[in-house]
Design a protein around this motif. Structure first.
Motif, PDB file in Angstrom:
ATOM      1  N   SER A  29     121.846  98.718 105.020  1.00  0.00           N
ATOM      2  CA  SER A  29     120.825  97.682 105.218  1.00  0.00           C
ATOM      3  C   SER A  29     119.856  97.465 104.174  1.00  0.00           C
ATOM      4  CB  SER A  29     119.958  97.983 106.654  1.00  0.00           C
ATOM      5  OG  SER A  29     119.272  99.332 106.285  1.00  0.00           O
ATOM      6  N   PHE A  30     119.036  96.319 104.212  1.00  0.00           N
ATOM      7  CA  PHE A  30     118.009  96.132 103.289  1.00  0.00           C
ATOM      8  C   PHE A  30     117.010  97.177 103.181  1.00  0.00           C
ATOM      9  CE2 PHE A  30     113.946  94.376 102.400  1.00  0.00           C
ATOM     10  CZ  PHE A  30     114.134  93.793 101.036  1.00  0.00           C
ATOM     11  N   SER A  31     116.615  97.369 104.573  1.00  0.00           N
ATOM     12  CA  SER A  31     115.665  98.556 104.638  1.00  0.00           C
ATOM     13  C   SER A  31     115.945  99.832 104.072  1.00  0.00           C
ATOM     14  CB  SER A  31     115.143  98.728 105.983  1.00  0.00           C
ATOM     15  OG  SER A  31     116.186  99.085 106.890  1.00  0.00           O
ATOM     16  N   THR A  32     117.176 100.095 104.144  1.00  0.00           N
ATOM     17  CA  THR A  32     117.681 101.390 103.394  1.00  0.00           C
ATOM     18  C   THR A  32     117.337 101.348 102.064  1.00  0.00           C
ATOM     19  OG1 THR A  32     119.321 101.951 105.020  1.00  0.00           O
ATOM     20  CG2 THR A  32     119.654 102.816 102.871  1.00  0.00           C
ATOM     21  N   VAL A  33     117.675 100.098 101.254  1.00  0.00           N
ATOM     22  CA  VAL A  33     117.603 100.047  99.862  1.00  0.00           C
ATOM     23  C   VAL A  33     116.064 100.041  99.342  1.00  0.00           C
ATOM     24  CG1 VAL A  33     118.062  98.638  97.823  1.00  0.00           C
ATOM     25  CG2 VAL A  33     119.739  98.747  99.470  1.00  0.00           C
ATOM     26  N   GLY A  39     110.916 105.510  97.335  1.00  0.00           N
ATOM     27  CA  GLY A  39     110.916 106.919  97.354  1.00  0.00           C
ATOM     28  C   GLY A  39     110.869 107.547  98.587  1.00  0.00           C
ATOM     29  N   LYS A  40     110.983 106.756  99.649  1.00  0.00           N
ATOM     30  CA  LYS A  40     111.044 107.440 101.076  1.00  0.00           C
ATOM     31  C   LYS A  40     112.256 108.206 101.323  1.00  0.00           C
ATOM     32  CE  LYS A  40     107.229 104.811 102.229  1.00  0.00           C
ATOM     33  NZ  LYS A  40     105.816 105.563 102.145  1.00  0.00           N
ATOM     34  N   SER A  41     113.266 107.868 100.582  1.00  0.00           N
ATOM     35  CA  SER A  41     114.690 108.499 100.947  1.00  0.00           C
ATOM     36  C   SER A  41     115.477 108.271  99.734  1.00  0.00           C
ATOM     37  CB  SER A  41     115.313 107.990 102.115  1.00  0.00           C
ATOM     38  OG  SER A  41     116.014 106.673 101.893  1.00  0.00           O
ATOM     39  N   ALA A  70     115.574 117.140  93.605  1.00  0.00           N
ATOM     40  CA  ALA A  70     116.726 116.677  94.741  1.00  0.00           C
ATOM     41  C   ALA A  70     116.875 117.453  95.915  1.00  0.00           C
ATOM     42  CB  ALA A  70     117.938 116.668  93.771  1.00  0.00           C
ATOM     43  N   ARG A  71     116.793 116.664  96.982  1.00  0.00           N
ATOM     44  CA  ARG A  71     116.792 117.395  98.129  1.00  0.00           C
ATOM     45  C   ARG A  71     118.202 117.539  98.681  1.00  0.00           C
ATOM     46  NH1 ARG A  71     112.750 113.496 100.824  1.00  0.00           N
ATOM     47  NH2 ARG A  71     114.040 111.875  99.313  1.00  0.00           N
ATOM     48  N   ASP A  72     118.547 118.250  99.591  1.00  0.00           N
ATOM     49  CA  ASP A  72     119.801 118.547 100.072  1.00  0.00           C
ATOM     50  C   ASP A  72     119.971 117.489 101.227  1.00  0.00           C
ATOM     51  OD1 ASP A  72     121.480 121.315 101.876  1.00  0.00           O
ATOM     52  OD2 ASP A  72     122.173 119.761 100.226  1.00  0.00           O
TER      53      ASP A  72
END
Length: 75
Positions: A29-33, A39-41, A70-72
């Motif tokens: 989704s646009f919100s994912t990008v 930097g939220k995800s 980098a997070r798991d």
């Protein structure tokens, strides 16, 4: 997230980068990008290759997607 902005964030914040087109190319989704840009995800492993293809003309490399801390993936 690390204070240092990732290459991915810089590219997505570039005013020539169409977030809707990136989202469609990657299958998210646009919100994912938007969350990646802010930097939220970070992208999940299965999203990395399509993202690299979508942004290949911007010079994005796999190393540029993740910061040094980098997070798991938890999902």
């Amino acid at each position: 997230m690390d204070i240092v902005e990732t290459s991915l964030q810089r590219i997505l914040k570039d005013d020539k980068t169409d977030l809707a087109q990136v989202a469609e190319s990657v299958g998210v989704s646009f919100s994912t990008v938007w969350r990646w840009r802010e930097g939220k995800s970070i992208p999940r492993r299965r999203q990395v290759q399509p993202l690299l293809v979508a942004l290949k003309d911007k010079g994005l490399t796999q190393a540029g997607i993740y910061t040094l801390d980098a997070r798991d993936e938890s999902n």
